[in-house]
Scaffold this active site. Structure first.
Site, PDB file in Angstrom:
ATOM      1  N   SER A 157       0.860  -1.186   0.000  1.00  0.00           N
ATOM      2  CA  SER A 157       0.000   0.000   0.000  1.00  0.00           C
ATOM      3  C   SER A 157       0.897   1.236   0.000  1.00  0.00           C
ATOM      4  O   SER A 157       2.081   1.151   0.358  1.00  0.00           O
ATOM      5  CB  SER A 157      -0.840  -0.009   1.278  1.00  0.00           C
ATOM      6  OG  SER A 157      -1.510   1.209   1.465  1.00  0.00           O
ATOM      7  N   TYR A 178      -2.093  -1.775  10.175  1.00  0.00           N
ATOM      8  CA  TYR A 178      -2.138  -1.854   8.706  1.00  0.00           C
ATOM      9  C   TYR A 178      -0.835  -1.286   8.131  1.00  0.00           C
ATOM     10  O   TYR A 178      -0.201  -1.886   7.268  1.00  0.00           O
ATOM     11  CB  TYR A 178      -3.347  -1.054   8.213  1.00  0.00           C
ATOM     12  CG  TYR A 178      -3.599  -1.101   6.728  1.00  0.00           C
ATOM     13  CD1 TYR A 178      -4.355  -2.123   6.163  1.00  0.00           C
ATOM     14  CD2 TYR A 178      -3.111  -0.110   5.870  1.00  0.00           C
ATOM     15  CE1 TYR A 178      -4.614  -2.159   4.798  1.00  0.00           C
ATOM     16  CE2 TYR A 178      -3.356  -0.138   4.519  1.00  0.00           C
ATOM     17  CZ  TYR A 178      -4.117  -1.161   3.980  1.00  0.00           C
ATOM     18  OH  TYR A 178      -4.357  -1.197   2.628  1.00  0.00           O
TER      19      TYR A 178
HETATM   20  N1  LIG Z   1      -8.380  -0.031  -2.262  1.00  0.00           N
HETATM   21  C1  LIG Z   1      -7.344   0.698  -1.910  1.00  0.00           C
HETATM   22  O1  LIG Z   1      -7.356   1.927  -1.965  1.00  0.00           O
HETATM   23  C2  LIG Z   1      -6.074   0.023  -1.452  1.00  0.00           C
HETATM   24  C3  LIG Z   1      -4.927   0.803  -1.308  1.00  0.00           C
HETATM   25  C4  LIG Z   1      -3.759   0.186  -0.888  1.00  0.00           C
HETATM   26  C5  LIG Z   1      -3.737  -1.159  -0.639  1.00  0.00           C
HETATM   27  N2  LIG Z   1      -4.874  -1.897  -0.781  1.00  0.00           N
HETATM   28  C6  LIG Z   1      -4.794  -3.337  -0.513  1.00  0.00           C
HETATM   29  O2  LIG Z   1      -5.346  -4.031  -1.608  1.00  0.00           O
HETATM   30  C7  LIG Z   1      -5.720  -5.339  -1.180  1.00  0.00           C
HETATM   31  C8  LIG Z   1      -7.084  -5.671  -1.742  1.00  0.00           C
HETATM   32  O3  LIG Z   1      -8.024  -4.808  -1.148  1.00  0.00           O
HETATM   33  P1  LIG Z   1      -9.242  -4.163  -1.932  1.00  0.00           P
HETATM   34  O4  LIG Z   1      -9.063  -2.695  -1.861  1.00  0.00           O
HETATM   35  O5  LIG Z   1      -9.416  -4.807  -3.244  1.00  0.00           O
HETATM   36  O6  LIG Z   1     -10.420  -4.502  -0.884  1.00  0.00           O
HETATM   37  P2  LIG Z   1     -11.695  -5.428  -0.947  1.00  0.00           P
HETATM   38  O7  LIG Z   1     -12.248  -5.349   0.428  1.00  0.00           O
HETATM   39  O8  LIG Z   1     -12.543  -5.029  -2.100  1.00  0.00           O
HETATM   40  O9  LIG Z   1     -11.102  -6.885  -1.207  1.00  0.00           O
HETATM   41  C9  LIG Z   1     -10.426  -7.616  -0.201  1.00  0.00           C
HETATM   42  C10 LIG Z   1     -10.858  -9.060  -0.267  1.00  0.00           C
HETATM   43  O10 LIG Z   1     -10.070  -9.805   0.666  1.00  0.00           O
HETATM   44  C11 LIG Z   1     -10.914 -10.779   1.252  1.00  0.00           C
HETATM   45  N3  LIG Z   1     -10.368 -11.229   2.540  1.00  0.00           N
HETATM   46  C12 LIG Z   1     -10.315 -10.555   3.705  1.00  0.00           C
HETATM   47  N4  LIG Z   1      -9.765 -11.314   4.669  1.00  0.00           N
HETATM   48  C13 LIG Z   1      -9.442 -12.496   4.093  1.00  0.00           C
HETATM   49  C14 LIG Z   1      -8.853 -13.693   4.583  1.00  0.00           C
HETATM   50  N5  LIG Z   1      -8.503 -13.824   5.877  1.00  0.00           N
HETATM   51  N6  LIG Z   1      -8.661 -14.723   3.716  1.00  0.00           N
HETATM   52  C15 LIG Z   1      -9.046 -14.606   2.420  1.00  0.00           C
HETATM   53  N7  LIG Z   1      -9.619 -13.502   1.910  1.00  0.00           N
HETATM   54  C16 LIG Z   1      -9.825 -12.455   2.741  1.00  0.00           C
HETATM   55  C17 LIG Z   1     -12.257 -10.077   1.411  1.00  0.00           C
HETATM   56  O11 LIG Z   1     -13.319 -11.012   1.562  1.00  0.00           O
HETATM   57  C18 LIG Z   1     -12.337  -9.282   0.113  1.00  0.00           C
HETATM   58  O12 LIG Z   1     -12.983 -10.007  -0.912  1.00  0.00           O
HETATM   59  C19 LIG Z   1      -5.634  -5.324   0.337  1.00  0.00           C
HETATM   60  O13 LIG Z   1      -4.436  -5.976   0.746  1.00  0.00           O
HETATM   61  C20 LIG Z   1      -5.569  -3.851   0.669  1.00  0.00           C
HETATM   62  O14 LIG Z   1      -4.917  -3.619   1.891  1.00  0.00           O
HETATM   63  C21 LIG Z   1      -6.045  -1.334  -1.183  1.00  0.00           C
END
Ligand SMILES: NC(=O)c1ccc[n+]([C@@H]2O[C@H](COP(=O)([O-])OP(=O)(O)OC[C@H]3O[C@@H](n4cnc5c(N)ncnc54)[C@H](O)[C@@H]3O)[C@@H](O)[C@H]2O)c1
Length: 285
Positions: free
Chosen positions: A153, A166
């Site tokens: 991130s 986080y």
């Molecule tokens: N969206 C953003 O702005 C952003 C920015 C930086 C980093 N991220 C990172 O991107 C990654 C994906 O997040 P996203 O934004 O697509 O969010 P999201 O919530 O849309 O998707 C995350 C998915 O992970 C699944 N999940 C959660 N815990 C789990 C577990 N223990 N085992 C298996 N699956 C699990 C959830 O059910 C969900 O489907 C994450 O690691 C998040 O920290 C997102």
């Protein structure tokens, strides 16, 4: 030759789903791994026969180990790409005031809920451990070269005060990739990370999504741009790629403060290697 096979964790939604969709378009067979069976099943069926859903809680080692075994077998005994992407924000706040802290019968302070560290960091390290094993078992089926990508991130490069765990977990990924990337490439495994800024997904609370200014949104296409950079280059490893707006930025580690630190960081390698070569099997603690 059989098709290459990928696992994407957290692929029921957001970034994971977009990457899984992209990999299918690139001729991969893709395992959608997610905790949530409803979104996971829906994601897999939207992608057709090149995808399947396997429910997994990556914070449990056994669950993730089962995921890898099942995925490898479904893929015809090969695994080529692993995106350790599942992530959650802080489940309990480190800053909670004393009134909110629980004490057990013995008078000991109950531990902070560190689920975020388990999902965002420990599972990523165990995932690399498992991936390395299955890539080495993929040669007969036409594989044997692996690409590992983790989702860190912007909070892994700067800091997000609202989510200290986080932030720590995402910094951890950056360290893991920088340390292991240059080593594992010698075993035909590249290890890289993406560090997205704000991409609208189901991760942040809806109020934040609604309030976020459009000019500070990073589109999903920027994440795909970084994935393509990793897919297109078999030697790119140890890279942390920051995603902001339409652009991807390859971020280097901090500059050395002086010549001594450069020596410690680079020229001392032979001393470390010789020292660790003599250390007997790791002690039991
Ligand atoms: N969206 C953003 O702005 C952003 C920015 C930086 C980093 N991220 C990172 O991107 C990654 C994906 O997040 P996203 O934004 O697509 O969010 P999201 O919530 O849309 O998707 C995350 C998915 O992970 C699944 N999940 C959660 N815990 C789990 C577990 N223990 N085992 C298996 N699956 C699990 C959830 O059910 C969900 O489907 C994450 O690691 C998040 O920290 C997102």
């Amino acid at each position: 030759m059989s098709q290459p096979v990928a696992i994407v964790t957290g692929a029921g939604s957001g970034i994971g789903l977009a990457v899984a969709t992209h990999l299918v378009s690139k001729n991969y067979r893709v395992v959608i791994a997610d905790l949530n069976p409803t979104t996971g099943e829906a994601a897999a069926s939207s992608l057709g026969p090149s995808a399947t859903f396997i429910q997994s809680d990556v914070s449990s080692y056994n669950s993730q180990a089962r995921l890898f075994k099942q995925a490898y077998e479904w893929g015809g005994n090969r695994l080529d790409f692993f995106h350790a992407n599942a992530g959650v924000d802080d489940r309990q706040m480190l800053y909670d005031p004393a009134e909110k802290v629980e004490v057990d019968e013995e008078g000991l302070v109950k531990p902070l809920n560190t689920k975020t560290m388990q999902v965002n960091l420990e599972a990523v390290i165990q995932g690399l451990w498992l991936f390395k094993y299955y890539v080495s078992q993929s040669k007969e089926a036409g594989g044997g070269k692996g690409k590992f990508v983790a989702t860190s991130s912007a909070a892994g490069l700067y800091a997000m005060t609202q989510n200290p765990q986080y932030t720590a977990s995402k910094y951890g990924i950056v360290g893991l990739v920088r340390a292991a990337g240059p080593v594992l490439v010698k075993e035909n495994i590249t290890v890289n990370a993406i560090c997205p800024a704000f991409i609208p997904t189901n991760l942040p609370p809806p109020e934040i999504l609604a309030a976020w200014p459009k000019e500070h949104i990073t589109p999903m296409s920027t994440a795909i741009k970084a994935i393509d950079a990793f897919l297109d280059d078999d030697t790119m490893t140890g890279q942390t790629v920051e995603l902001s707006q339409e652009n991807i930025y390859f971020r280097k580690q901090l500059d050395y403060v002086n010549e001594s630190q450069r020596w410690v960081g680079e020229d001392s390698q032979s001393i470390w290697n010789a020292g660790y070569a003599k250390v007997p099997e790791k002690k039991g603690y």
